[in-house]
Design a protein around this motif. Structure first.
Motif, PDB file in Angstrom:
ATOM      1  N   GLY A  63      -4.464   7.175  33.551  1.00 25.22           N
ATOM      2  CA  GLY A  63      -3.141   7.508  33.022  1.00 25.22           C
ATOM      3  C   GLY A  63      -2.420   6.281  32.509  1.00 25.22           C
ATOM      4  O   GLY A  63      -1.874   6.268  31.401  1.00 25.22           O
ATOM      5  N   SER A  64      -2.438   5.198  33.314  1.00 24.16           N
ATOM      6  CA  SER A  64      -1.741   3.976  32.916  1.00 24.16           C
ATOM      7  C   SER A  64      -2.350   3.379  31.657  1.00 24.16           C
ATOM      8  O   SER A  64      -1.630   2.882  30.795  1.00 24.16           O
ATOM      9  N   PHE A  65      -3.682   3.460  31.556  1.00 26.38           N
ATOM     10  CA  PHE A  65      -4.322   2.839  30.396  1.00 26.38           C
ATOM     11  C   PHE A  65      -4.015   3.600  29.105  1.00 26.38           C
ATOM     12  O   PHE A  65      -3.963   2.986  28.034  1.00 26.38           O
TER      13      PHE A  65
ATOM     14  N   MET B  83       9.730  -6.355  22.127  1.00 29.72           N
ATOM     15  CA  MET B  83      10.071  -6.725  23.513  1.00 29.72           C
ATOM     16  C   MET B  83       9.885  -5.525  24.448  1.00 29.72           C
ATOM     17  O   MET B  83       9.295  -5.644  25.517  1.00 29.72           O
ATOM     18  N   LYS B  84      10.400  -4.368  23.983  1.00 30.80           N
ATOM     19  CA  LYS B  84      10.261  -3.168  24.806  1.00 30.80           C
ATOM     20  C   LYS B  84       8.778  -2.821  24.968  1.00 30.80           C
ATOM     21  O   LYS B  84       8.323  -2.475  26.064  1.00 30.80           O
ATOM     22  N   ASP B  85       8.046  -2.973  23.876  1.00 32.91           N
ATOM     23  CA  ASP B  85       6.611  -2.716  23.918  1.00 32.91           C
ATOM     24  C   ASP B  85       5.928  -3.611  24.946  1.00 32.91           C
ATOM     25  O   ASP B  85       5.068  -3.175  25.711  1.00 32.91           O
ATOM     26  N   ALA B  86       6.332  -4.882  24.939  1.00 36.39           N
ATOM     27  CA  ALA B  86       5.715  -5.846  25.848  1.00 36.39           C
ATOM     28  C   ALA B  86       5.953  -5.442  27.300  1.00 36.39           C
ATOM     29  O   ALA B  86       5.051  -5.524  28.135  1.00 36.39           O
ATOM     30  N   ILE B  87       7.175  -4.960  27.590  1.00 34.01           N
ATOM     31  CA  ILE B  87       7.488  -4.569  28.966  1.00 34.01           C
ATOM     32  C   ILE B  87       6.669  -3.339  29.363  1.00 34.01           C
ATOM     33  O   ILE B  87       6.095  -3.288  30.461  1.00 34.01           O
TER      34      ILE B  87
ATOM     35  N   ILE C 117       4.004  -3.230  32.463  1.00 36.16           N
ATOM     36  CA  ILE C 117       4.138  -2.282  33.572  1.00 36.16           C
ATOM     37  C   ILE C 117       2.909  -1.385  33.651  1.00 36.16           C
ATOM     38  O   ILE C 117       2.331  -1.184  34.726  1.00 36.16           O
ATOM     39  N   SER C 118       2.460  -0.868  32.490  1.00 32.93           N
ATOM     40  CA  SER C 118       1.300   0.030  32.529  1.00 32.93           C
ATOM     41  C   SER C 118       0.040  -0.738  32.932  1.00 32.93           C
ATOM     42  O   SER C 118      -0.807  -0.218  33.657  1.00 32.93           O
ATOM     43  N   GLY C 119      -0.062  -1.991  32.482  1.00 36.57           N
ATOM     44  CA  GLY C 119      -1.201  -2.808  32.883  1.00 36.57           C
ATOM     45  C   GLY C 119      -1.206  -3.075  34.380  1.00 36.57           C
ATOM     46  O   GLY C 119      -2.247  -3.040  35.033  1.00 36.57           O
ATOM     47  N   PHE C 120      -0.012  -3.313  34.906  1.00 35.62           N
ATOM     48  CA  PHE C 120       0.159  -3.541  36.345  1.00 35.62           C
ATOM     49  C   PHE C 120      -0.290  -2.298  37.125  1.00 35.62           C
ATOM     50  O   PHE C 120      -1.086  -2.396  38.076  1.00 35.62           O
ATOM     51  N   LEU C 121       0.194  -1.118  36.683  1.00 39.66           N
ATOM     52  CA  LEU C 121      -0.174   0.135  37.359  1.00 39.66           C
ATOM     53  C   LEU C 121      -1.677   0.384  37.244  1.00 39.66           C
ATOM     54  O   LEU C 121      -2.325   0.816  38.204  1.00 39.66           O
TER      55      LEU C 121
ATOM     56  N   ALA D  51      -2.288 -11.307  34.069  1.00 36.34           N
ATOM     57  CA  ALA D  51      -3.146 -11.161  32.891  1.00 36.34           C
ATOM     58  C   ALA D  51      -2.355 -10.563  31.728  1.00 36.34           C
ATOM     59  O   ALA D  51      -2.429 -11.045  30.598  1.00 36.34           O
ATOM     60  N   CYS D  52      -1.571  -9.506  32.018  1.00 35.75           N
ATOM     61  CA  CYS D  52      -0.789  -8.845  30.961  1.00 35.75           C
ATOM     62  C   CYS D  52       0.250  -9.790  30.380  1.00 35.75           C
ATOM     63  O   CYS D  52       0.427  -9.866  29.155  1.00 35.75           O
ATOM     64  N   ILE D  53       0.974 -10.520  31.239  1.00 34.62           N
ATOM     65  CA  ILE D  53       2.045 -11.395  30.767  1.00 34.62           C
ATOM     66  C   ILE D  53       1.474 -12.492  29.879  1.00 34.62           C
ATOM     67  O   ILE D  53       1.964 -12.736  28.772  1.00 34.62           O
ATOM     68  N   VAL D  54       0.395 -13.134  30.355  1.00 32.50           N
ATOM     69  CA  VAL D  54      -0.210 -14.205  29.549  1.00 32.50           C
ATOM     70  C   VAL D  54      -0.745 -13.630  28.243  1.00 32.50           C
ATOM     71  O   VAL D  54      -0.624 -14.240  27.177  1.00 32.50           O
ATOM     72  N   TYR D  55      -1.317 -12.428  28.324  1.00 34.22           N
ATOM     73  CA  TYR D  55      -1.851 -11.785  27.125  1.00 34.22           C
ATOM     74  C   TYR D  55      -0.744 -11.587  26.084  1.00 34.22           C
ATOM     75  O   TYR D  55      -0.878 -11.973  24.926  1.00 34.22           O
ATOM     76  N   VAL D  56       0.372 -10.989  26.516  1.00 33.90           N
ATOM     77  CA  VAL D  56       1.490 -10.719  25.598  1.00 33.90           C
ATOM     78  C   VAL D  56       2.017 -12.023  25.015  1.00 33.90           C
ATOM     79  O   VAL D  56       2.250 -12.154  23.809  1.00 33.90           O
TER      80      VAL D  56
END
Lengths: 258, 156
Positions: free
Chosen positions: A133-135, B1-5, B9-13, B39-44
């Motif tokens: 779902g998250s992906f 910016m909103k996209d990045a957040i 969040i979705s990457g974290f989940l 990983a997500c933060i550095v990626y963005v």
């Protein structure tokens, strides 16, 4: 220390192989597997320990102080990722190296682990649902896509968990991919989701052997070129099979998307 | 910016989901999830800095998470793999693989080649990042691990 009989030495080697086998099954790196066997056997006074391991086989020859050799091998079939079991086996081998309990006791310690409890089965299902779902959102889908991906992800996971030995792993992956692709297209056709591609990507992530790819790199970095390249070929094959499954779904049912 | 957040969040989940799927121990879960977020933060961040160069972006993310796992594994006394594998999850190029495949099916040659190359660049980027840090860690920590090994054997 030198007073172990041949039978006892056999027991020690067999126990060490049991532990290492579980590690390998759970997706540990080859270096960790070989190190574990060497440490346990050395702790029991082995003079020389030769271990060779690839992802599906471990061979060990141990030379005991009295001069005799013990050779055993272990074939490993299933392979997946169970990080807690790697850690448990790591802790167990450390404990063994410190306590050096009698070989008979050792053999009873390393019996096959209990079959997974209902709680772990449910937890893993939840993990698969959350991940797919998250992906779907991660790759740009909306909330409806996430819900669809989560439901299809649950199905993919259930297929993947079903009897690992009875069925060819590649065939199982292909069927999972084909089914996930077809269901994603159907979900959009019916109106449950909006972007079939995002739903499919969400479920692809469950199947893509990204972690096996990471482990194969770690293997090769540690100098286990054989095992690492075997694992790498395996991940490449799986990726091709996944693409084939989703591709077939797109070819046969892609017309529904309009 | 909103996209990045949303991405973070979705990457974290997703990392939490995968950690649970791989049966990470509950007490390691926060550290594993934190690696995925990193990983997500550095990626963005590097996606923005490098102007969408997927090799550089994944190289940076690979370096960051391997460094994180090598250091934190020693702090919380867990195997490196337990932290590294969950953190690797958001970097896996599943999206690119999908688009490469779908453009192969509808035969759009240029886009197929573009996505296939992007997938390969991502994989190689992660691999190089992982190699740089793992090899340095081997060299730096070699002394300490050998000492520990010897201590265990001396006790016998």
């Amino acid at each position: 220390l030198n007073s172990y009989t041949r039978e006892q030495a056999e027991l020690v080697v067999s126990s060490a192989l049991d532990i290492a086998g579980v590690m390998l099954e759970s997706g540990a790196e080859i270096r960790r597997v070989e190190d574990t066997i060497e440490r346990i056997c050395k702790a029991y006074g082995a003079e020389k320990v030769d271990v060779f391991s690839i992802t599906s086989l471990i061979i060990t020859t141990v030379q005991m102080p009295d001069g005799y050799h013990v050779t055993q091998s272990r074939r490993v079939y299933a392979s997946g990722n169970q990080l807690s079991r790697i850690e448990d086996m790591n802790a167990l081998s450390r404990r063994i190296c410190q306590e050096v309990m009698p070989p008979e006791e050792l053999a009873s310690l390393t019996l096959a682990p209990p079959s997974p409890s209902r709680k772990t089965v449910l937890a893993r299902l939840f993990g698969a649902v959350l991940a797919s779902g998250s992906f779907a959102v991660f790759f740009g889908g909306n909330l409806a896509d996430a819900v669809c991906a989560a439901m299809i992800g649950a199905l993919v996971h259930l297929i993947a968990r079903s009897d690992p030995r009875g069925f060819n792993m590649l065939a199982k992956t292909f069927i999972s991919a084909l089914m996930a692709g077809a269901l994603a297209i159907l979900a959009v056709y019916v109106g449950l989701g909006t972007n079939a591609d995002k739903i499919m990507i969400g479920t692809i992530m469950l199947l893509v052997p990204g972690l096996a790819f990471g482990v194969s790199l770690r293997d090769m970095l540690c100098g286990d070129i054989m095992a690492g390249s075997l694992r790498l070929i395996q991940t490449g094959l799986i990726a091709i099979v996944i693409a084939g499954g989703y591709g077939l779904a797109l070819i046969t049912m892609g017309g529904l998307l309009g | 910016m909103k996209d990045a957040i949303v991405l973070c969040i979705s990457g974290f989940l997703a990392t939490i989901g995968f950690s649970v799927l791989f049966l990470t121990k509950v007490r390691r879960l926060p550290f594993a999830a934190l690696g995925g977020l990193l990983a997500c933060i550095v990626y963005v961040l590097f996606d923005y800095i490098s102007g969408g160069n997927s090799f550089v972006t994944n190289l940076a993310a690979g370096v960051a998470i391997t460094l994180y796992s090598e250091v934190f594994a020693r702090i919380i006394k867990a195997p490196v793999t337990v932290l590294l594998l969950p953190a690797l999850v958001p970097l896996v190029p599943g999206g690119m693989l999908y688009y490469a495949m779908s453009h192969l099916v509808i035969w759009n040659r240029d886009l197929f080649i573009y996505y296939a190359v992007e997938t390969a660049k991502t994989g190689i980027g992660i691999a190089v990042g992982l190699m740089i840090v793992s090899l340095s860690a081997h060299l730096i920590f070699r002394g300490t691990t050998k000492k520990q090994k010897k201590l265990v054997i001396d006790k016998k």
